[in-house]
Design a protein around this motif. Structure first.
Motif, PDB file in Angstrom:
ATOM      1  N   ARG A  38     -24.304  15.049   2.608  1.00  0.00           N
ATOM      2  CA  ARG A  38     -23.753  14.040   1.699  1.00  0.00           C
ATOM      3  C   ARG A  38     -22.851  13.098   2.481  1.00  0.00           C
ATOM      4  O   ARG A  38     -22.089  13.534   3.343  1.00  0.00           O
ATOM      5  CB  ARG A  38     -22.961  14.716   0.574  1.00  0.00           C
ATOM      6  CG  ARG A  38     -22.344  13.756  -0.429  1.00  0.00           C
ATOM      7  CD  ARG A  38     -21.694  14.526  -1.555  1.00  0.00           C
ATOM      8  NE  ARG A  38     -20.943  13.665  -2.454  1.00  0.00           N
ATOM      9  CZ  ARG A  38     -20.256  14.101  -3.510  1.00  0.00           C
ATOM     10  NH1 ARG A  38     -20.245  15.391  -3.789  1.00  0.00           N
ATOM     11  NH2 ARG A  38     -19.593  13.269  -4.276  1.00  0.00           N
ATOM     12  N   GLU A  39     -22.953  11.824   2.177  1.00  0.00           N
ATOM     13  CA  GLU A  39     -22.076  10.833   2.800  1.00  0.00           C
ATOM     14  C   GLU A  39     -20.876  10.578   1.893  1.00  0.00           C
ATOM     15  O   GLU A  39     -21.039  10.325   0.701  1.00  0.00           O
ATOM     16  CB  GLU A  39     -22.822   9.523   3.054  1.00  0.00           C
ATOM     17  CG  GLU A  39     -23.688   9.532   4.298  1.00  0.00           C
ATOM     18  CD  GLU A  39     -24.106   8.138   4.720  1.00  0.00           C
ATOM     19  OE1 GLU A  39     -23.885   7.194   3.928  1.00  0.00           O
ATOM     20  OE2 GLU A  39     -24.639   7.992   5.829  1.00  0.00           O
ATOM     21  N   ILE A  40     -19.698  10.663   2.469  1.00  0.00           N
ATOM     22  CA  ILE A  40     -18.476  10.386   1.709  1.00  0.00           C
ATOM     23  C   ILE A  40     -17.546   9.533   2.572  1.00  0.00           C
ATOM     24  O   ILE A  40     -17.608   9.565   3.804  1.00  0.00           O
ATOM     25  CB  ILE A  40     -17.761  11.678   1.250  1.00  0.00           C
ATOM     26  CG1 ILE A  40     -17.300  12.502   2.467  1.00  0.00           C
ATOM     27  CG2 ILE A  40     -18.661  12.513   0.378  1.00  0.00           C
ATOM     28  CD1 ILE A  40     -15.857  12.331   2.796  1.00  0.00           C
ATOM     29  N   THR A  41     -16.689   8.796   1.916  1.00  0.00           N
ATOM     30  CA  THR A  41     -15.696   7.981   2.617  1.00  0.00           C
ATOM     31  C   THR A  41     -14.314   8.577   2.377  1.00  0.00           C
ATOM     32  O   THR A  41     -13.902   8.713   1.222  1.00  0.00           O
ATOM     33  CB  THR A  41     -15.718   6.530   2.116  1.00  0.00           C
ATOM     34  OG1 THR A  41     -17.023   5.982   2.323  1.00  0.00           O
ATOM     35  CG2 THR A  41     -14.698   5.686   2.868  1.00  0.00           C
ATOM     36  N   PRO A  42     -13.595   8.983   3.423  1.00  0.00           N
ATOM     37  CA  PRO A  42     -12.254   9.548   3.236  1.00  0.00           C
ATOM     38  C   PRO A  42     -11.354   8.580   2.476  1.00  0.00           C
ATOM     39  O   PRO A  42     -11.361   7.379   2.743  1.00  0.00           O
ATOM     40  CB  PRO A  42     -11.753   9.751   4.672  1.00  0.00           C
ATOM     41  CG  PRO A  42     -12.990   9.857   5.495  1.00  0.00           C
ATOM     42  CD  PRO A  42     -13.983   8.943   4.845  1.00  0.00           C
ATOM     43  N   GLY A 141      -5.775  11.632  11.568  1.00  0.00           N
ATOM     44  CA  GLY A 141      -6.622  12.492  10.751  1.00  0.00           C
ATOM     45  C   GLY A 141      -7.064  11.828   9.465  1.00  0.00           C
ATOM     46  O   GLY A 141      -6.575  10.752   9.091  1.00  0.00           O
ATOM     47  N   TYR A 142      -8.014  12.499   8.797  1.00  0.00           N
ATOM     48  CA  TYR A 142      -8.566  12.014   7.538  1.00  0.00           C
ATOM     49  C   TYR A 142      -8.630  13.167   6.542  1.00  0.00           C
ATOM     50  O   TYR A 142      -8.628  14.340   6.913  1.00  0.00           O
ATOM     51  CB  TYR A 142      -9.978  11.457   7.738  1.00  0.00           C
ATOM     52  CG  TYR A 142     -10.067  10.318   8.727  1.00  0.00           C
ATOM     53  CD1 TYR A 142      -9.979   9.001   8.303  1.00  0.00           C
ATOM     54  CD2 TYR A 142     -10.239  10.560  10.083  1.00  0.00           C
ATOM     55  CE1 TYR A 142     -10.059   7.955   9.201  1.00  0.00           C
ATOM     56  CE2 TYR A 142     -10.321   9.527  10.990  1.00  0.00           C
ATOM     57  CZ  TYR A 142     -10.233   8.224  10.543  1.00  0.00           C
ATOM     58  OH  TYR A 142     -10.311   7.202  11.440  1.00  0.00           O
ATOM     59  N   ASP A 143      -8.719  12.820   5.264  1.00  0.00           N
ATOM     60  CA  ASP A 143      -8.861  13.840   4.233  1.00  0.00           C
ATOM     61  C   ASP A 143      -9.449  13.189   2.990  1.00  0.00           C
ATOM     62  O   ASP A 143      -9.654  11.972   2.951  1.00  0.00           O
ATOM     63  CB  ASP A 143      -7.508  14.484   3.912  1.00  0.00           C
ATOM     64  CG  ASP A 143      -7.654  15.931   3.455  1.00  0.00           C
ATOM     65  OD1 ASP A 143      -8.756  16.308   3.010  1.00  0.00           O
ATOM     66  OD2 ASP A 143      -6.667  16.685   3.538  1.00  0.00           O
ATOM     67  N   HIS A 144      -9.717  14.006   1.986  1.00  0.00           N
ATOM     68  CA  HIS A 144     -10.270  13.488   0.736  1.00  0.00           C
ATOM     69  C   HIS A 144      -9.638  14.239  -0.427  1.00  0.00           C
ATOM     70  O   HIS A 144      -9.459  15.458  -0.368  1.00  0.00           O
ATOM     71  CB  HIS A 144     -11.790  13.660   0.708  1.00  0.00           C
ATOM     72  CG  HIS A 144     -12.475  12.762  -0.281  1.00  0.00           C
ATOM     73  ND1 HIS A 144     -12.434  12.991  -1.644  1.00  0.00           N
ATOM     74  CD2 HIS A 144     -13.199  11.626  -0.113  1.00  0.00           C
ATOM     75  CE1 HIS A 144     -13.114  12.043  -2.266  1.00  0.00           C
ATOM     76  NE2 HIS A 144     -13.580  11.199  -1.365  1.00  0.00           N
ATOM     77  N   THR A 145      -9.299  13.520  -1.479  1.00  0.00           N
ATOM     78  CA  THR A 145      -8.634  14.133  -2.628  1.00  0.00           C
ATOM     79  C   THR A 145      -9.549  15.103  -3.372  1.00  0.00           C
ATOM     80  O   THR A 145      -9.078  16.027  -4.031  1.00  0.00           O
ATOM     81  CB  THR A 145      -8.150  13.049  -3.608  1.00  0.00           C
ATOM     82  OG1 THR A 145      -9.256  12.180  -3.933  1.00  0.00           O
ATOM     83  CG2 THR A 145      -7.041  12.220  -2.993  1.00  0.00           C
ATOM     84  N   PHE A 191     -12.595  17.895   7.698  1.00  0.00           N
ATOM     85  CA  PHE A 191     -12.479  16.450   7.883  1.00  0.00           C
ATOM     86  C   PHE A 191     -11.831  16.096   9.215  1.00  0.00           C
ATOM     87  O   PHE A 191     -12.127  15.058   9.800  1.00  0.00           O
ATOM     88  CB  PHE A 191     -11.662  15.841   6.739  1.00  0.00           C
ATOM     89  CG  PHE A 191     -12.449  15.651   5.476  1.00  0.00           C
ATOM     90  CD1 PHE A 191     -12.960  14.420   5.133  1.00  0.00           C
ATOM     91  CD2 PHE A 191     -12.688  16.722   4.628  1.00  0.00           C
ATOM     92  CE1 PHE A 191     -13.690  14.247   3.972  1.00  0.00           C
ATOM     93  CE2 PHE A 191     -13.414  16.565   3.464  1.00  0.00           C
ATOM     94  CZ  PHE A 191     -13.917  15.324   3.135  1.00  0.00           C
ATOM     95  N   ASN A 192     -10.937  16.949   9.708  1.00  0.00           N
ATOM     96  CA  ASN A 192     -10.228  16.634  10.948  1.00  0.00           C
ATOM     97  C   ASN A 192     -11.126  16.735  12.176  1.00  0.00           C
ATOM     98  O   ASN A 192     -10.776  16.248  13.248  1.00  0.00           O
ATOM     99  CB  ASN A 192      -9.024  17.562  11.112  1.00  0.00           C
ATOM    100  CG  ASN A 192      -7.922  17.242  10.121  1.00  0.00           C
ATOM    101  OD1 ASN A 192      -7.728  16.089   9.758  1.00  0.00           O
ATOM    102  ND2 ASN A 192      -7.212  18.261   9.676  1.00  0.00           N
ATOM    103  N   ASP A 193     -12.289  17.408  12.024  1.00  0.00           N
ATOM    104  CA  ASP A 193     -13.224  17.494  13.141  1.00  0.00           C
ATOM    105  C   ASP A 193     -14.129  16.270  13.222  1.00  0.00           C
ATOM    106  O   ASP A 193     -14.879  16.104  14.181  1.00  0.00           O
ATOM    107  CB  ASP A 193     -14.102  18.746  13.003  1.00  0.00           C
ATOM    108  CG  ASP A 193     -13.295  20.020  13.192  1.00  0.00           C
ATOM    109  OD1 ASP A 193     -12.216  19.941  13.807  1.00  0.00           O
ATOM    110  OD2 ASP A 193     -13.732  21.082  12.714  1.00  0.00           O
ATOM    111  N   LEU A 194     -14.066  15.430  12.197  1.00  0.00           N
ATOM    112  CA  LEU A 194     -14.918  14.247  12.139  1.00  0.00           C
ATOM    113  C   LEU A 194     -14.064  13.007  12.349  1.00  0.00           C
ATOM    114  O   LEU A 194     -12.946  12.914  11.866  1.00  0.00           O
ATOM    115  CB  LEU A 194     -15.627  14.178  10.784  1.00  0.00           C
ATOM    116  CG  LEU A 194     -16.462  15.421  10.434  1.00  0.00           C
ATOM    117  CD1 LEU A 194     -16.917  15.342   8.989  1.00  0.00           C
ATOM    118  CD2 LEU A 194     -17.654  15.544  11.357  1.00  0.00           C
ATOM    119  N   VAL A 195     -14.588  12.051  13.080  1.00  0.00           N
ATOM    120  CA  VAL A 195     -13.814  10.859  13.411  1.00  0.00           C
ATOM    121  C   VAL A 195     -14.573   9.611  12.973  1.00  0.00           C
ATOM    122  O   VAL A 195     -15.342   9.038  13.739  1.00  0.00           O
ATOM    123  CB  VAL A 195     -13.516  10.783  14.924  1.00  0.00           C
ATOM    124  CG1 VAL A 195     -12.600   9.607  15.224  1.00  0.00           C
ATOM    125  CG2 VAL A 195     -12.901  12.079  15.410  1.00  0.00           C
TER     126      VAL A 195
END
Length: 238
Positions: A38-42, A141-145, A191-195
């Motif tokens: 699945r494609e998502i945007t942080p 870093g990135y994350d998603h709610t 998410f932190n493993d993806l840039v």
């Protein structure tokens, strides 16, 4: 009496587990793999900004203290909509300001972690800080709610895919698939493993801009991330 009863329960539990394992090993089964993506945007971005003390124009009597720079950054972040609890000090350093004098002074440097929901207006926020006091800026870093919900949906889809693959194999031999016997989750959604890479778009010039130049503010978006989930499944054959 109590010790004997406890020992009996332990033996019975071990025997039950062994019996279940033997049933799985001796049953007619099919093993497959399942996959989902699945494609998502942080929607959460963590900024790392380091500030450092300095002397204005190299004048040792005109020191700009770290507290002054910190207030500039804090006020700019609050004006940009950052919550107070999302503005934290991540680390504190000191460095030696080299001069020709013998009494060199240690100057302070602080690293801040700022949680934002988008990168728009970032350049405006940094413009409110004395540029000589900015040491480094980066995305840490990135994350998603909705991270937990996304992970649940991906794993559910992967298990369904494993069952679908098992049904194809079983049907090829005139069999049908029953209940699942074993599921192994081989995914690691972090998410932190993806840039993801930020991408910038210059906003169109306004009608009042006679020269037709582009405005200084940039619209910065984050490219979508592709999350993947893998599972191994063992299903009973009927």
């Amino acid at each position: 009496m109590k010790k004997g009863f406890t020992l009996f329960l332990i033996i019975a539990s071990v025997a039950m587990v062994k019996a279940q394992n033997m049933n799985i090993e001796n049953s007619r089964k099919v093993a497959t793999k399942g996959y989902a993506e699945r494609e998502i945007t942080p929607d959460i971005v963590y900024l790392s900004i380091s500030l450092k003390e300095f002397y204005m124009d190299g004048n040792m009597k005109k020191k700009v203290f770290i507290e002054t720079l910190e207030k500039q950054l804090f006020d700019a972040a609050m004006a940009a909509g950052v919550k107070k609890e999302d503005f934290t000090i991540q680390n504190i350093y000191s460095y030696n300001y080299e001069t020709k004098k013998k009494n060199n002074e240690l100057l302070q440097s602080r690293q801040y972690r700022i949680k934002v929901t988008n990168l728009n207006g970032l350049n405006i926020m940094l413009d409110k800080i004395d540029p000589q006091g900015i040491q480094t800026t980066s995305i840490s870093g990135y994350d998603h709610t909705q991270k937990r919900q996304i992970e649940k949906e991906l794993k559910t889809a992967a298990v369904k895919d494993a069952r679908y693959n098992a049904e194809i194999l079983a049907a090829a031999d005139g069999q049908t698939v029953g209940k699942v016997l074993v599921i192994n989750d081989n995914s690691n959604i972090n998410f932190n493993d993806l840039v993801p890479t930020p991408r910038m778009y210059a906003k169109a010039a306004s009608a009042d801009n006679a020269a037709g130049a582009m405005t200084e503010e940039l619209n910065i978006d984050i490219r979508p991330l592709k999350l993947t989930c893998y599972v191994d499944g063992v299903f009973e054959l009927k």
